[in-house]
Design an enzyme around this catalytic site. Structure first.
Site, PDB file in Angstrom:
ATOM      1  N   HIS A   1      -0.481  -0.238  -9.981  1.00  0.00           N
ATOM      2  CA  HIS A   1      -1.192  -1.117  -9.041  1.00  0.00           C
ATOM      3  C   HIS A   1      -1.644  -2.405  -9.732  1.00  0.00           C
ATOM      4  O   HIS A   1      -2.835  -2.753  -9.729  1.00  0.00           O
ATOM      5  CB  HIS A   1      -2.393  -0.387  -8.421  1.00  0.00           C
TER       6      HIS A   1
ATOM      7  N   ARG B   1       0.854  -1.186   0.000  1.00  0.00           N
ATOM      8  CA  ARG B   1       0.000   0.000   0.000  1.00  0.00           C
ATOM      9  C   ARG B   1       0.893   1.240   0.000  1.00  0.00           C
ATOM     10  O   ARG B   1       1.866   1.326   0.763  1.00  0.00           O
ATOM     11  CB  ARG B   1      -0.929   0.022   1.218  1.00  0.00           C
TER      12      ARG B   1
ATOM     13  N   GLU C   1      -3.670   7.550  -5.914  1.00  0.00           N
ATOM     14  CA  GLU C   1      -3.811   6.773  -7.138  1.00  0.00           C
ATOM     15  C   GLU C   1      -5.043   7.265  -7.902  1.00  0.00           C
ATOM     16  O   GLU C   1      -6.102   7.424  -7.296  1.00  0.00           O
ATOM     17  CB  GLU C   1      -3.940   5.283  -6.815  1.00  0.00           C
TER      18      GLU C   1
END
Length: 342
Positions: free
Chosen positions: A308, A259, A288
């Site tokens: 991601h 994360r 993000e």
């Protein structure tokens, strides 16, 4: 538990966990009426929606599709208080991910809605991706590819000079911050490469692959590469900041596929810019999508950046759908739920 012979289920999938995958996983599990809804992720980024985080901005669409529905299977559907208020027939929510961050759990309890999730569905994929990021950063693979494939330049041969050549995993001290489902898999793979694996995780006991280190500071001082696998909690937010990065040996490499907020991005950029770190490989970020103004973009020769993708394998989507379908079936039969939070 439903009293009828057929459960009404909404498969609110997206462009990764397809609604058809959820339907196909449900078919052998129990008789059910399945309606399908396709949300925009990952083509449309997730974000905060009302009081929940990491969800698709689709409250209205979800409310409309949930009319008369008892069970919801979703990955990014925003199960907010507003959605729960508008859907009195809803009794079960199964989230196809490692945690139901897109669900208001307190509101679900008030509405007597059970909430389940799918732990471990992407552990293998994320562990493999982490190793890929590590190798890419250590051996400058993306930079060499860019020079040769995109610019038709042989300049990447400079990475064969002693000064610019990379590190190999064999005998390399690699520190793991966290030893859960992903971290333990990464450790096993690194041991197969012959790396000197060290682990800091105060919550894990028993045997591990590698050397257990009693403190984060000690791990950092000993590691030429660190890879982060901790869960994001109020205590771990900013776990690796300027002080921690300064403890790493000069020329170290940082990998984060867990994360983004676990790592202080500004401190990381500073350490890369001043040469204390040789490179970093990141799949997750504080914000993000990664903002165009991020300092990381100007460090392309020293960073590997991916959007991601750690859990992006077809096996993950299929596994998540199966885990969710099995949970719906257990609920319909009145059996104990395997992964339930409310």
């Amino acid at each position: 538990m439903t009293k009828g012979n057929s459960v009404r289920v909404l498969a609110a999938g997206d462009h990764f966990i397809l609604p058809s995958l959820i339907r196909e996983a449900l078919d052998p599990e129990l008789p059910c009426e399945v309606a399908e809804l396709t949300l925009g992720w990952p083509l449309t980024p997730f974000g905060p929606v009302a009081e929940v985080t990491e969800a698709s901005d689709a409250e209205d669409e979800l409310i409309e599709a949930l009319a008369g529905t008892e069970a919801l299977v979703t990955q990014m559907g925003p199960v907010t208080e507003r959605v729960l208020d508008a859907c009195p027939d809803l009794r079960l929510v199964v989230v196809c991910r490692g945690g139901p961050v897109n669900v208001n759990l307190d509101a679900a309890k008030r509405h007597d809605v059970r909430v389940c999730y799918a732990p471990g569905r992407n552990a293998a994929a994320t562990a493999e991706f982490t190793i890929g990021l590590m190798l890419a950063a250590l051996r400058r693979i993306p930079q060499a590819h860019d020079l040769l494939a995109r610019r038709s330049s042989w300049e990447g041969a400079t990475y064969y000079t002693y000064e610019h050549s990379g590190l190999e995993l064999e005998d390399l001290p690699v520190g793991l911050v966290g030893y859960g489902a992903v971290g333990s898999r990464v450790a096993r793979v690194l041991c197969a490469f012959g790396a000197r694996v060290m682990v800091f995780d105060p919550y894990v006991h028993g045997e591990i692959h590698g050397l257990r280190v009693p403190s984060l500071d000690e791990l950092l001082r000993m590691s030429h590469v660190i890879t982060v696998h901790a869960r994001l909690t109020p205590e771990t937010r900013g776990l690796i900041g300027a002080r921690e990065l300064a403890l790493l040996p000069k020329g170290a490499v940082v990998v984060n596929a867990a994360r983004g907020p676990l790592l202080d991005e500004e401190a990381l950029c500073e350490a890369l810019e001043n040469g204390h770190l040789s490179s970093a490989a990141l799949d997750t970020y504080v914000r993000e999508p990664l903002p165009p103004a991020s300092r990381l973009h100007a460090l392309a020769d020293r960073v590997v950046l991916t959007p991601h993708l750690g859990g992006a394998s077809r096996a993950v989507a299929e596994k998540a759908a199966r885990i969710a379908a099995a949970e719906v079936a257990r609920w319909a039969r009145g059996e104990p739920l395997a992964h339930c939070l409310t």
